[in-house]
Design a protein around this motif. Structure first.
Motif, PDB file in Angstrom:
ATOM      1  N   ALA A  46       0.862  -1.477  -0.182  1.00 37.47           N
ATOM      2  CA  ALA A  46       0.037   0.072  -0.197  1.00 37.47           C
ATOM      3  C   ALA A  46       0.700   1.304   0.160  1.00 37.47           C
ATOM      4  CB  ALA A  46      -1.535   0.557   0.981  1.00 37.47           C
ATOM      5  N   GLU A  47       1.652   1.402   0.375  1.00 37.82           N
ATOM      6  CA  GLU A  47       2.721   2.467   0.577  1.00 37.82           C
ATOM      7  C   GLU A  47       3.844   2.635  -0.283  1.00 37.82           C
ATOM      8  OE1 GLU A  47       3.404   4.907   2.945  1.00 37.82           O
ATOM      9  OE2 GLU A  47       2.168   3.911   4.543  1.00 37.82           O
ATOM     10  N   GLN A  48       3.611   1.305  -1.129  1.00 42.69           N
ATOM     11  CA  GLN A  48       4.522   1.738  -2.360  1.00 42.69           C
ATOM     12  C   GLN A  48       3.519   1.953  -3.649  1.00 42.69           C
ATOM     13  OE1 GLN A  48       7.368  -1.583  -3.391  1.00 42.69           O
ATOM     14  NE2 GLN A  48       7.345  -2.639  -1.394  1.00 42.69           N
ATOM     15  N   GLU A  49       2.465   1.763  -3.374  1.00 46.86           N
ATOM     16  CA  GLU A  49       0.998   2.188  -4.464  1.00 46.86           C
ATOM     17  C   GLU A  49       0.677   4.284  -3.962  1.00 46.86           C
ATOM     18  OE1 GLU A  49      -0.025   1.048  -7.339  1.00 46.86           O
ATOM     19  OE2 GLU A  49       2.132  -0.363  -6.974  1.00 46.86           O
ATOM     20  N   LYS A  50       1.255   4.503  -3.056  1.00 46.85           N
ATOM     21  CA  LYS A  50       0.607   5.692  -2.672  1.00 46.85           C
ATOM     22  C   LYS A  50       1.289   6.810  -3.893  1.00 46.85           C
ATOM     23  CE  LYS A  50       0.123   6.648   1.019  1.00 46.85           C
ATOM     24  NZ  LYS A  50       0.496   6.936   3.776  1.00 46.85           N
ATOM     25  N   VAL A  51       0.894   7.587  -3.913  1.00 49.97           N
ATOM     26  CA  VAL A  51       1.873   8.415  -4.667  1.00 49.97           C
ATOM     27  C   VAL A  51       1.900   9.718  -3.924  1.00 49.97           C
ATOM     28  CG1 VAL A  51       1.471  10.230  -6.528  1.00 49.97           C
ATOM     29  CG2 VAL A  51       0.258   8.754  -6.753  1.00 49.97           C
ATOM     30  N   VAL A  52       2.977   9.964  -3.734  1.00 52.72           N
ATOM     31  CA  VAL A  52       3.681  11.586  -3.155  1.00 52.72           C
ATOM     32  C   VAL A  52       3.488  12.037  -3.858  1.00 52.72           C
ATOM     33  CG1 VAL A  52       4.878   9.412  -1.036  1.00 52.72           C
ATOM     34  CG2 VAL A  52       5.818  10.560  -3.513  1.00 52.72           C
ATOM     35  N   LEU A  53       3.827  12.330  -4.916  1.00 54.60           N
ATOM     36  CA  LEU A  53       4.303  13.795  -5.618  1.00 54.60           C
ATOM     37  C   LEU A  53       3.586  13.818  -6.574  1.00 54.60           C
ATOM     38  CD1 LEU A  53       5.145  16.708  -6.004  1.00 54.60           C
ATOM     39  CD2 LEU A  53       7.297  15.451  -6.474  1.00 54.60           C
ATOM     40  N   GLN A  54       2.800  14.211  -7.233  1.00 56.24           N
ATOM     41  CA  GLN A  54       2.273  14.556  -8.436  1.00 56.24           C
ATOM     42  C   GLN A  54       2.162  15.655  -8.900  1.00 56.24           C
ATOM     43  OE1 GLN A  54      -1.856  12.792  -9.083  1.00 56.24           O
ATOM     44  NE2 GLN A  54      -3.351  14.530  -8.884  1.00 56.24           N
ATOM     45  N   PHE A  55       2.079  15.869 -10.879  1.00 51.68           N
ATOM     46  CA  PHE A  55       2.840  17.426 -11.240  1.00 51.68           C
ATOM     47  C   PHE A  55       2.236  16.910 -12.656  1.00 51.68           C
ATOM     48  CE2 PHE A  55       5.517  19.165 -13.682  1.00 51.68           C
ATOM     49  CZ  PHE A  55       5.907  20.782 -13.830  1.00 51.68           C
ATOM     50  N   GLY A  56       1.486  18.346 -13.147  1.00 49.75           N
ATOM     51  CA  GLY A  56       1.018  17.812 -14.123  1.00 49.75           C
ATOM     52  C   GLY A  56       0.370  19.304 -14.630  1.00 49.75           C
ATOM     53  N   LYS A  57       0.396  19.642 -16.355  1.00 45.22           N
ATOM     54  CA  LYS A  57      -0.161  20.552 -16.687  1.00 45.22           C
ATOM     55  C   LYS A  57      -1.821  20.599 -16.764  1.00 45.22           C
ATOM     56  CE  LYS A  57       1.209  23.139 -20.892  1.00 45.22           C
ATOM     57  NZ  LYS A  57       1.978  23.811 -22.926  1.00 45.22           N
ATOM     58  N   ILE A  58      -2.387  21.702 -16.168  1.00 38.86           N
ATOM     59  CA  ILE A  58      -3.939  22.360 -16.634  1.00 38.86           C
ATOM     60  C   ILE A  58      -4.522  23.673 -17.847  1.00 38.86           C
ATOM     61  CG2 ILE A  58      -4.057  21.217 -14.492  1.00 38.86           C
ATOM     62  CD1 ILE A  58      -4.287  24.422 -13.298  1.00 38.86           C
ATOM     63  N   GLY A  59      -3.277  24.503 -18.028  1.00 36.25           N
ATOM     64  CA  GLY A  59      -2.952  24.855 -19.143  1.00 36.25           C
ATOM     65  C   GLY A  59      -1.802  25.361 -19.328  1.00 36.25           C
ATOM     66  N   LYS A  60      -1.950  27.106 -20.269  1.00 35.77           N
ATOM     67  CA  LYS A  60      -0.641  27.181 -20.648  1.00 35.77           C
ATOM     68  C   LYS A  60       0.311  28.213 -19.388  1.00 35.77           C
ATOM     69  CE  LYS A  60       1.102  30.939 -23.736  1.00 35.77           C
ATOM     70  NZ  LYS A  60       1.336  31.913 -24.696  1.00 35.77           N
ATOM     71  N   ASP A  61       1.460  27.295 -18.875  1.00 36.90           N
ATOM     72  CA  ASP A  61       2.582  28.006 -18.558  1.00 36.90           C
ATOM     73  C   ASP A  61       2.013  27.783 -16.887  1.00 36.90           C
ATOM     74  OD1 ASP A  61       3.970  28.356 -20.627  1.00 36.90           O
ATOM     75  OD2 ASP A  61       3.695  30.238 -19.953  1.00 36.90           O
ATOM     76  N   ILE A  62       0.508  27.499 -17.025  1.00 36.55           N
ATOM     77  CA  ILE A  62       0.213  26.578 -15.008  1.00 36.55           C
ATOM     78  C   ILE A  62      -0.114  24.915 -14.819  1.00 36.55           C
ATOM     79  CG2 ILE A  62      -2.132  27.046 -13.469  1.00 36.55           C
ATOM     80  CD1 ILE A  62      -1.078  29.440 -14.596  1.00 36.55           C
ATOM     81  N   PHE A  63       0.886  24.362 -14.183  1.00 33.74           N
ATOM     82  CA  PHE A  63       0.571  22.959 -13.955  1.00 33.74           C
ATOM     83  C   PHE A  63      -0.073  22.690 -12.400  1.00 33.74           C
ATOM     84  CE2 PHE A  63       3.573  24.388 -16.503  1.00 33.74           C
ATOM     85  CZ  PHE A  63       3.325  23.615 -17.413  1.00 33.74           C
ATOM     86  N   THR A  64      -0.479  22.178 -11.609  1.00 38.16           N
ATOM     87  CA  THR A  64      -0.709  21.198 -10.755  1.00 38.16           C
ATOM     88  C   THR A  64       0.471  20.571  -9.975  1.00 38.16           C
ATOM     89  OG1 THR A  64      -1.683  19.629 -11.046  1.00 38.16           O
ATOM     90  CG2 THR A  64      -3.403  21.687 -10.780  1.00 38.16           C
ATOM     91  N   MET A  65       0.627  20.815  -8.484  1.00 39.64           N
ATOM     92  CA  MET A  65       1.550  19.676  -7.612  1.00 39.64           C
ATOM     93  C   MET A  65       1.166  19.295  -6.304  1.00 39.64           C
ATOM     94  SD  MET A  65       5.481  21.265  -6.051  1.00 39.64           S
ATOM     95  CE  MET A  65       5.279  21.567  -4.181  1.00 39.64           C
ATOM     96  N   ASP A  66       1.045  18.503  -6.228  1.00 35.43           N
ATOM     97  CA  ASP A  66       0.154  17.694  -5.374  1.00 35.43           C
ATOM     98  C   ASP A  66       1.652  17.241  -4.139  1.00 35.43           C
ATOM     99  OD1 ASP A  66      -1.940  19.437  -6.251  1.00 35.43           O
ATOM    100  OD2 ASP A  66      -2.776  17.807  -6.683  1.00 35.43           O
ATOM    101  N   TYR A  67       1.685  17.455  -3.519  1.00 37.34           N
ATOM    102  CA  TYR A  67       3.109  16.362  -2.192  1.00 37.34           C
ATOM    103  C   TYR A  67       2.044  16.114  -1.105  1.00 37.34           C
ATOM    104  CZ  TYR A  67       3.729  20.283   0.673  1.00 37.34           C
ATOM    105  OH  TYR A  67       3.644  21.172   1.984  1.00 37.34           O
TER     106      TYR A  67
END
Length: 409
Positions: free
Chosen positions: A364-385
């Motif tokens: 379960a710990e190995q499947e848990k996403v500790v950081l995700q990063f991605g694009k939502i628009g021009k020059d705008i990105f989300t970062m969840d940690y």
């Protein structure tokens, strides 16, 4: 006097103190964070608040902390810590770490691990004209950019043999001699390997003796107690894919300051409880200025010298990007970002723990996403940690995705 009246008078008093003398409040914060005795005039201005009974003061700060849970209202908690030394000490005792409460309050909260059960959601805005990247707290950018809560800023410096991202609390000051300097991320020639360095010791762990100071010291430096050195806390590597036969980018992050035991049951991460810098109790909230060149100051060799990793007990934690799946109908690689990423990009990724079965890390710990990063628009990105990464570590990892990697795509 009722609690509401006391709180109203407290806010009015703090507001008037901050307006007197062209920023007396900020001066007090700086003086106390340096450990200096306040000026007698400052003591006279804050005397009635400093003499509150400790039990009443504790109750007031606890209520303020419980009622102001989001920015910009949470700035009142920060203002309580700026009144005087006794208020500051009690505020630091009341306010819990991001791991415990899921809130970012003080600047040093940016170097503490995030919560275990849910991510802290942020977004990054890229300024192409100035090669500046700003990290904000929140789900999405607001219509008025001035109301977004700025956490960190980075400036990209291109060199003949490498690229460097200098990270600061102030988007207008990226000088390594400044008290707002946080750290940097440096790439190799191909852009396939990055070294993340912290401007201060990440915790009380011993540091290799070869990690000497390469930081320029001069009369403009704010505090003589600022450690002159960069501490290697992480290494990010991208696999070569010259023939482009292995799909999207593959990355591997070795977190030298985080032991692998931190992701086991009952594990923990050592984190700082304060800054040595004079910004100990000041969270930068400056908006990105338009048309103003940031201040940048470096020594000729400071950014190019390699540093030995910090030493910790046990093996370091290794993170890898979660493998995407090929979508036949869309004819592209896909990951489940749970609605936080809306634009396909080679920069998008999710990081999970990479551990051998002998490390006793649960699936379960190995499947848990500790950081995700991605694009939502021009020059705008989300970062969840989230735990065990801090905002600074997560931001530095995401910055490496902005560098051009023709040999990895």
């Amino acid at each position: 006097m009722s609690f509401k009246s006391l709180l109203r008078e407290l806010r009015d008093g703090i507001g008037s103190m901050s307006r007197r003398g062209g920023g007396a409040m900020e001066g007090m914060m700086t003086a106390h964070s340096r450990g200096c005795a306040p000026h007698p005039q400052e003591l006279q201005q804050q005397g009635r608040w400093a003499n509150l009974p400790p039990e009443l003061l504790l109750d007031v700060i606890q209520r303020v902390e419980a009622s102001e849970v989001e920015w910009p209202e949470r700035r009142h908690v920060l203002a309580c810590a700026a009144v005087c030394r006794s208020w500051r000490n009690i505020t630091k005792e009341v306010v819990r770490s991001p791991e415990q409460c899921g809130q970012i309050t003080f600047p040093f909260s940016l170097k503490q691990p995030g919560p275990r059960d849910h991510p802290i959601q942020c977004f990054i805005r890229r300024e192409r004209a100035t090669s500046t990247f700003c990290l904000y707290l929140g789900l999405t950018p607001s219509l008025q950019g001035q109301s977004d809560k700025l956490l960190l800023a980075a400036h990209k410096i291109r060199r003949a043999t490498s690229a460097n991202f200098v990270i600061s609390l102030n988007p207008d000051d990226f000088s390594r001699a400044s008290s707002t300097y946080i750290g940097k991320a440096r790439s190799n020639f191909l852009g396939t390997k990055f070294t993340v360095c912290d401007g201060e010791p990440p915790h009380d762990a011993a540091v290799s003796s070869s990690n000497r100071s390469n930081r320029r010291i001069h009369s403009r430096q704010v505090s003589p107690r600022v450690p002159a050195g960069n501490y290697n806390i992480a290494t990010i590597s991208y696999e070569l894919n010259i023939l482009r036969t292995r799909g999207p980018r593959r990355m591997r992050c070795t977190m030298h300051s985080i032991p692998i035991s931190s992701v086991r049951e009952g594990g923990s991460v050592a984190a700082p409880s304060s800054f040595i810098h004079s910004v100990d109790q000041r969270l930068s909230g400056l908006p990105v200025s338009k048309g103003k060149q940031p201040v940048i100051g470096f020594s000729s060799t400071g950014l190019d010298e390699s540093n030995a990793p910090v030493r910790i007990n046990g093996e370091p934690l290794v993170l890898k990007n979660k493998a995407p799946r090929w979508h036949e109908q869309l004819q592209c690689w896909c990951l489940n970002f749970r609605g936080r990423v809306t634009v396909a990009s080679v920069k998008n990724f999710q990081l999970v723990a990479a551990a051998d079965p002998s490390r006793h890390v649960s699936p379960a710990e190995q499947e848990k996403v500790v950081l995700q990063f991605g694009k939502i628009g021009k020059d705008i990105f989300t970062m969840d940690y989230q735990y065990p990464l801090s905002a600074f570590q997560a931001f530095a990892i995401c910055l490496t995705s902005f560098d051009t990697k023709p040999a990895c795509e």
